[in-house]
Design a protein around this motif. Structure first.
Motif, PDB file in Angstrom:
ATOM      1  N   ARG A  31       0.812  -1.208   0.000  1.00  0.00           N
ATOM      2  CA  ARG A  31       0.000   0.000   0.000  1.00  0.00           C
ATOM      3  C   ARG A  31       0.846   1.258   0.000  1.00  0.00           C
ATOM      4  NH1 ARG A  31      -1.742   3.965   2.653  1.00  0.00           N
ATOM      5  NH2 ARG A  31      -0.711   3.437   4.570  1.00  0.00           N
ATOM      6  N   GLU A  34       2.372   1.740  -3.511  1.00  0.00           N
ATOM      7  CA  GLU A  34       1.347   2.141  -4.476  1.00  0.00           C
ATOM      8  C   GLU A  34       0.921   3.587  -4.243  1.00  0.00           C
ATOM      9  OE1 GLU A  34      -1.656  -0.802  -3.931  1.00  0.00           O
ATOM     10  OE2 GLU A  34      -0.468  -2.362  -4.904  1.00  0.00           O
ATOM     11  N   GLU A  35       0.798   3.995  -2.996  1.00  0.00           N
ATOM     12  CA  GLU A  35       0.413   5.372  -2.680  1.00  0.00           C
ATOM     13  C   GLU A  35       1.479   6.350  -3.162  1.00  0.00           C
ATOM     14  OE1 GLU A  35      -2.686   6.466  -0.832  1.00  0.00           O
ATOM     15  OE2 GLU A  35      -2.960   4.632  -1.995  1.00  0.00           O
ATOM     16  N   GLN A  37       3.636   5.897  -5.601  1.00  0.00           N
ATOM     17  CA  GLN A  37       3.602   5.943  -7.068  1.00  0.00           C
ATOM     18  C   GLN A  37       2.389   6.729  -7.556  1.00  0.00           C
ATOM     19  OE1 GLN A  37       3.773   1.747  -7.915  1.00  0.00           O
ATOM     20  NE2 GLN A  37       5.996   1.789  -8.133  1.00  0.00           N
ATOM     21  N   ARG A  38       1.245   6.546  -6.907  1.00  0.00           N
ATOM     22  CA  ARG A  38       0.037   7.268  -7.311  1.00  0.00           C
ATOM     23  C   ARG A  38       0.222   8.774  -7.112  1.00  0.00           C
ATOM     24  NH1 ARG A  38      -4.829   8.613  -4.838  1.00  0.00           N
ATOM     25  NH2 ARG A  38      -4.251   7.597  -2.892  1.00  0.00           N
ATOM     26  N   ALA A  39       0.811   9.148  -5.994  1.00  0.00           N
ATOM     27  CA  ALA A  39       1.064  10.574  -5.729  1.00  0.00           C
ATOM     28  C   ALA A  39       2.062  11.133  -6.740  1.00  0.00           C
ATOM     29  CB  ALA A  39       1.580  10.766  -4.307  1.00  0.00           C
ATOM     30  N   TYR A  40       3.109  10.365  -7.023  1.00  0.00           N
ATOM     31  CA  TYR A  40       4.107  10.828  -7.993  1.00  0.00           C
ATOM     32  C   TYR A  40       3.471  11.015  -9.367  1.00  0.00           C
ATOM     33  CZ  TYR A  40       8.253  11.432 -10.753  1.00  0.00           C
ATOM     34  OH  TYR A  40       9.172  11.964 -11.607  1.00  0.00           O
ATOM     35  N   ARG A  41       2.689  10.029  -9.809  1.00  0.00           N
ATOM     36  CA  ARG A  41       2.042  10.131 -11.131  1.00  0.00           C
ATOM     37  C   ARG A  41       1.136  11.348 -11.210  1.00  0.00           C
ATOM     38  NH1 ARG A  41       1.704   4.478 -10.596  1.00  0.00           N
ATOM     39  NH2 ARG A  41      -0.438   4.655  -9.897  1.00  0.00           N
ATOM     40  N   ALA A  42       0.414  11.637 -10.113  1.00  0.00           N
ATOM     41  CA  ALA A  42      -0.479  12.807 -10.111  1.00  0.00           C
ATOM     42  C   ALA A  42       0.325  14.093 -10.288  1.00  0.00           C
ATOM     43  CB  ALA A  42      -1.280  12.855  -8.800  1.00  0.00           C
ATOM     44  N   SER A  45       1.996  14.563 -13.797  1.00  0.00           N
ATOM     45  CA  SER A  45       1.104  14.837 -14.926  1.00  0.00           C
ATOM     46  C   SER A  45       0.869  16.333 -15.156  1.00  0.00           C
ATOM     47  CB  SER A  45      -0.244  14.146 -14.704  1.00  0.00           C
ATOM     48  OG  SER A  45      -0.955  14.778 -13.650  1.00  0.00           O
ATOM     49  N   ALA A 100      -6.039  13.658  -6.366  1.00  0.00           N
ATOM     50  CA  ALA A 100      -5.655  12.253  -6.208  1.00  0.00           C
ATOM     51  C   ALA A 100      -5.936  11.739  -4.798  1.00  0.00           C
ATOM     52  CB  ALA A 100      -4.182  12.072  -6.550  1.00  0.00           C
TER      53      ALA A 100
END
Length: 191
Positions: A31, A34-35, A37-42, A45, A100
């Motif tokens: 978790r 994944e969190e 990576q999700r924050a980085y991707r947001a 972008s 996000a």
């Protein structure tokens, strides 16, 4: 710190780093990764407001994103201190992280100073496709520092170009003209 006493950090140069105060195994270790990576991707972008075809990741402005519980901390290095787009970029990163699902925090990192060497190969190609010649030489090149740069036309590829003005549409770009196709274009200066 998250539920397990851990914090994650994600950056393109270091990947995911997990540190923690709790020495016990963390059964939910996926978790935090994944969190992060999700924050980085947001954050990654977010597009540059002056050059909307490149993201702040493409330009190398985004240094890292760290997740600590519900907070995502994005570290950004402006292209130069007086860049008028800095505040707009920081606000856009905050909005992207909030969208996000994170409580955003943006930190400005000024050392080491940003350099055009940090522009990714994808970013350079996006600049060229948009009609802006990417930096031609490494920023530490003595020729680049004194403006003696051979710039290829982003439209036709000709090396027969001439600088019209040291400043183009923004302070970080110079205005050139192609002698082959006669089109003007911006050149992203080496910094």
């Amino acid at each position: 710190m998250g539920e397990t006493g851990t914090m994650t950090s994600f950056s393109p140069s270091t990947g995911v780093r997990r540190t923690g105060r709790d020495p016990r195994p963390d059964p939910g270790w996926c978790r935090p990764v994944e969190e992060g990576q999700r924050a980085y991707r947001a954050a990654a972008s977010v597009v540059d407001p002056e050059i909307p075809v490149v993201t702040i990741e493409d330009l190398g402005i985004l240094r890292s994103v760290e997740v600590d519980g519900d907070t995502a901390i994005a570290r950004l290095t402006p292209t130069y201190t007086g860049c008028p787009a800095v505040l707009a970029i920081e606000l856009a990163v905050e909005a992207a992280l909030r969208d996000a699902g994170f409580e955003p925090r943006v930190e400005r990192v000024v050392s080491p100073a940003w350099t055009t060497d940090w522009i990714t190969p994808e970013g350079r190609e996006k600049l060229r496709d948009y009609g802006i010649a990417p930096p031609a030489k490494a920023s530490n090149s003595i020729r680049a520092l004194f403006g003696e740069t051979e710039v290829a036309c982003p439209r036709c590829g000709s090396g027969e170009t001439a600088r019209i003005s040291e400043f183009g549409s923004t302070a970080c770009k110079a205005l050139y003209r192609c002698e082959a196709c006669h089109e003007p274009f911006d050149y992203f200066k080496c910094i």
